[in-house]
Design a protein around this motif. Sequence first.
Motif, PDB file in Angstrom:
ATOM      1  N   GLY A 126       0.980  -1.064   0.010  1.00 19.54           N
ATOM      2  CA  GLY A 126      -0.595  -0.055   0.289  1.00 19.54           C
ATOM      3  C   GLY A 126       0.427   1.316   0.637  1.00 19.54           C
ATOM      4  N   LEU A 127       0.118   2.558  -0.118  1.00 16.38           N
ATOM      5  CA  LEU A 127       1.244   3.289  -0.091  1.00 16.38           C
ATOM      6  C   LEU A 127       1.570   4.011   1.440  1.00 16.38           C
ATOM      7  N   ASP A 128       1.091   4.022   2.349  1.00 14.32           N
ATOM      8  CA  ASP A 128       1.255   3.797   3.702  1.00 14.32           C
ATOM      9  C   ASP A 128       2.427   3.463   3.783  1.00 14.32           C
ATOM     10  N   TRP A 129       3.291   5.342   4.933  1.00 17.05           N
ATOM     11  CA  TRP A 129       4.246   5.266   5.098  1.00 17.05           C
ATOM     12  C   TRP A 129       4.937   3.867   5.778  1.00 17.05           C
ATOM     13  N   SER A 130       4.819   3.831   6.551  1.00 15.42           N
ATOM     14  CA  SER A 130       4.690   2.204   7.694  1.00 15.42           C
ATOM     15  C   SER A 130       5.098   1.166   6.974  1.00 15.42           C
ATOM     16  N   GLN A 131       3.620   1.190   5.790  1.00 15.28           N
ATOM     17  CA  GLN A 131       4.114  -0.814   5.403  1.00 15.28           C
ATOM     18  C   GLN A 131       4.957  -0.961   4.020  1.00 15.28           C
ATOM     19  N   ARG A 132       5.287   0.822   3.354  1.00 11.26           N
ATOM     20  CA  ARG A 132       6.280   0.670   2.552  1.00 11.26           C
ATOM     21  C   ARG A 132       7.685   0.493   3.533  1.00 11.26           C
ATOM     22  N   PHE A 133       8.113   1.490   4.974  1.00 10.31           N
ATOM     23  CA  PHE A 133       8.692   0.921   5.635  1.00 10.31           C
ATOM     24  C   PHE A 133       9.368   0.017   5.943  1.00 10.31           C
ATOM     25  N   GLN A 134       8.553  -1.279   6.486  1.00  6.95           N
ATOM     26  CA  GLN A 134       8.505  -2.242   7.061  1.00  6.95           C
ATOM     27  C   GLN A 134       9.131  -3.206   5.953  1.00  6.95           C
ATOM     28  N   ARG A 135       8.143  -2.976   4.871  1.00 10.60           N
ATOM     29  CA  ARG A 135       9.206  -4.302   3.440  1.00 10.60           C
ATOM     30  C   ARG A 135       9.921  -3.795   3.216  1.00 10.60           C
ATOM     31  N   ASP A 136      10.586  -2.608   3.302  1.00 12.52           N
ATOM     32  CA  ASP A 136      12.062  -2.378   2.302  1.00 12.52           C
ATOM     33  C   ASP A 136      12.843  -2.486   3.592  1.00 12.52           C
ATOM     34  N   VAL A 137      12.874  -2.103   4.344  1.00 10.23           N
ATOM     35  CA  VAL A 137      14.111  -2.340   5.342  1.00 10.23           C
ATOM     36  C   VAL A 137      13.876  -4.082   5.448  1.00 10.23           C
ATOM     37  N   GLY A 138      12.921  -4.542   5.502  1.00  9.13           N
ATOM     38  CA  GLY A 138      13.664  -6.339   5.433  1.00  9.13           C
ATOM     39  C   GLY A 138      13.830  -6.785   4.382  1.00  9.13           C
ATOM     40  N   THR A 139      13.845  -6.220   3.132  1.00 10.17           N
ATOM     41  CA  THR A 139      14.193  -6.177   2.194  1.00 10.17           C
ATOM     42  C   THR A 139      16.054  -5.486   1.833  1.00 10.17           C
ATOM     43  N   TRP A 140      16.120  -4.580   2.453  1.00 13.39           N
ATOM     44  CA  TRP A 140      17.632  -4.534   2.503  1.00 13.39           C
ATOM     45  C   TRP A 140      18.183  -5.480   3.407  1.00 13.39           C
ATOM     46  N   LEU A 141      17.604  -5.944   4.856  1.00 16.45           N
ATOM     47  CA  LEU A 141      18.690  -6.606   5.809  1.00 16.45           C
ATOM     48  C   LEU A 141      18.149  -8.359   4.966  1.00 16.45           C
ATOM     49  N   GLN A 142      17.965  -8.396   4.021  1.00 17.96           N
ATOM     50  CA  GLN A 142      17.635  -9.963   3.233  1.00 17.96           C
ATOM     51  C   GLN A 142      19.209  -9.903   2.840  1.00 17.96           C
ATOM     52  N   GLU A 143      19.388  -8.583   2.349  1.00 15.36           N
ATOM     53  CA  GLU A 143      20.292  -8.266   0.720  1.00 15.36           C
ATOM     54  C   GLU A 143      21.630  -8.196   0.656  1.00 15.36           C
ATOM     55  N   ARG A 144      21.526  -8.487   2.862  1.00 12.30           N
ATOM     56  CA  ARG A 144      23.015  -7.452   2.865  1.00 12.30           C
ATOM     57  C   ARG A 144      24.405  -8.677   3.024  1.00 12.30           C
ATOM     58  N   SER A 145      24.092  -9.678   2.754  1.00  8.07           N
ATOM     59  CA  SER A 145      24.820 -10.928   2.232  1.00  8.07           C
ATOM     60  C   SER A 145      25.083 -11.513   0.986  1.00  8.07           C
ATOM     61  N   ARG A 146      24.526 -10.907   0.279  1.00  9.15           N
ATOM     62  CA  ARG A 146      24.621 -10.566  -1.058  1.00  9.15           C
ATOM     63  C   ARG A 146      25.449  -9.502  -1.789  1.00  9.15           C
ATOM     64  N   LEU A 147      25.173  -8.180  -0.899  1.00  9.95           N
ATOM     65  CA  LEU A 147      25.358  -7.065  -1.424  1.00  9.95           C
ATOM     66  C   LEU A 147      27.030  -7.812  -0.975  1.00  9.95           C
ATOM     67  N   ILE A 148      26.820  -8.297  -0.019  1.00 11.83           N
ATOM     68  CA  ILE A 148      28.907  -7.670   0.590  1.00 11.83           C
ATOM     69  C   ILE A 148      29.457  -8.746   0.234  1.00 11.83           C
ATOM     70  N   ASP A 149      28.619 -10.666  -0.755  1.00  7.83           N
ATOM     71  CA  ASP A 149      29.174 -11.387  -2.084  1.00  7.83           C
ATOM     72  C   ASP A 149      29.685 -10.691  -3.310  1.00  7.83           C
ATOM     73  N   HIS A 150      28.792  -9.718  -3.698  1.00 11.07           N
ATOM     74  CA  HIS A 150      28.527  -9.133  -5.267  1.00 11.07           C
ATOM     75  C   HIS A 150      29.451  -8.226  -5.220  1.00 11.07           C
ATOM     76  N   TYR A 151      29.407  -7.190  -3.952  1.00 10.69           N
ATOM     77  CA  TYR A 151      29.736  -5.599  -4.684  1.00 10.69           C
ATOM     78  C   TYR A 151      31.400  -5.616  -3.444  1.00 10.69           C
ATOM     79  N   GLY A 152      31.656  -6.723  -1.972  1.00 11.65           N
ATOM     80  CA  GLY A 152      32.909  -6.571  -2.344  1.00 11.65           C
ATOM     81  C   GLY A 152      33.194  -5.301  -0.340  1.00 11.65           C
ATOM     82  N   TYR A 153      31.564  -5.460  -0.669  1.00 15.32           N
ATOM     83  CA  TYR A 153      31.917  -4.382   0.467  1.00 15.32           C
ATOM     84  C   TYR A 153      31.979  -5.547   1.691  1.00 15.32           C
TER      85      TYR A 153
END
Length: 511
Positions: A191-218
């Motif tokens: 939905g367009l509610d700030w909270s809905q987008r916030f929760q989903r996107d924070v979860g996505t960042w956290l889920q992607e962390r390991s992949r970002l480290i492996d792919h980009y060398g962070y």
Amino acid sequence: MTTRYSLFDNILRVSLPDEDTVSLPRILNLLGAGEKLDFAGLQAYQQYAWHAFLVQVASLAAYRSGFSDLAVAESVWRSALLELSGKAGEAAWCLLNSDLAQPAFLQPPVPEGSLKTFKRVMETPDALDVLVAAKNHDVKQSRILRPKPDHWVYALVTLQTIEGFMGRGNYGIARMNGGFGSRPSLGFAAGLDWSQRFQRDVGTWLQERSRLIDHYGYPQSGGAALLWLQPWDGQEQVPLRTCDPFFIEVCRRVRLRETGQGLEAVFRPSKGTRVAVHKDHKGSTGDIWSPVHKTTDAVLSVSRSGFSYRLLNRVLFKGDYKHNPALQIQDLGSDEPLLVAQVLARGQGVTEGYHERVVPLTLRAKRFLALAEEREKLAERAQDWVDRAQTAEHRVLHPAICCLLQGGADDLDLRDQRTHPWLDRLDRAIDRVFFQDLWESLESDQDPVRAWEERLVNLAQRELKDAVAACPTPLARSPRARARAELRFWGAARKHLAQAFEKTGKKEDRE
């Protein structure tokens, strides 16, 4: 040392039943708990930058403090933010810090120890952020006569996290394809509610962390996270690979100071970008919202045309771009999700408009997008529809209006550019119905090609009628021009959009 206007104080205006102003930790607490809120003083073109900042700072805080449940107390968020700022403490979250050896919010320390060389002065926050309106015709500059602290907060966030190259000494962020690119945001949302987008996107960042480290060398840990904490002399750069995967950058040397009339910003050019990237870097940093081209590895740059159906087709279906993490729909709980696309488009020294598009999806469309085989079928249909739309514009409507404009001539000059206003109008009309019709075709028993061609013929015929009423045709040649234009239109429609006429097998009413 004097610090004022801390984001830990209630300086951010919101629309809540019992609260008018809140702190940054309180905002994170409200968003994490799923509360509905809106931000007073936030301009439309600043919304994406503010959302991205909130999501990234929350992701950093949650990861480094070791909690995954975002519905934690305000005090927990406060402690997590203080842990992020380290030795700088709360001063890093203050708009004003008189100690130039220390950071202020999104304002790096000044090694020179003086602002004498910071020559450019901006007295209002809307003179600071990214809008460039030629001759002041678009959004008026310096129009906030009595700015509140949150006006400065939003202007700083927008400037430092989505700005591009604006001439020598004014360099842009690392998360865009070149200085004249943009930092686009495309993602599915419940939905367009700030909270809905916030929760989903924070979860996505956290889920992607390991992949970002492996792919980009962070680095696994200890990377630079809040880049405004480090002193910046305008020359020294922070290597991209020393940054945290969630890093929040700054691209300009700016400090706020207090005057008798309030706050003002002072600015000094830099010798280069703050983040050091390879010369062939094209903005790909792992930003969850930005599509990256499969072949060139370049972040999508959006033109002044915005998110047209053709561009969204290239991103969603055609396969030109890797699906950025925010465009993964499988884990989205809503039965009727939304595609949300936002960007502040930029050109050479100009802003080419803030573009936002929200495309509702049906439940069946969501299922098609979630399954690889079904998505491929949908992609084939979408591309076919885009091709037929181009046919309607350039092989049906264009020659008909050429005939009209040229007085029904026998030898038409199809290079005539005067048809563009009607072609553009047809394109906008197609754009308005493209995705709605595409989703409905998944539910309907009707032949999708026939239904789409009928739609195209009807839309094109409407533009032809408008052209007949509006085109400047010599009076003596007007009947001939109109008659031949219509004959040309229907002949081309029957040839190139033939399935639109197979419904009854009878001669169609041409009126």
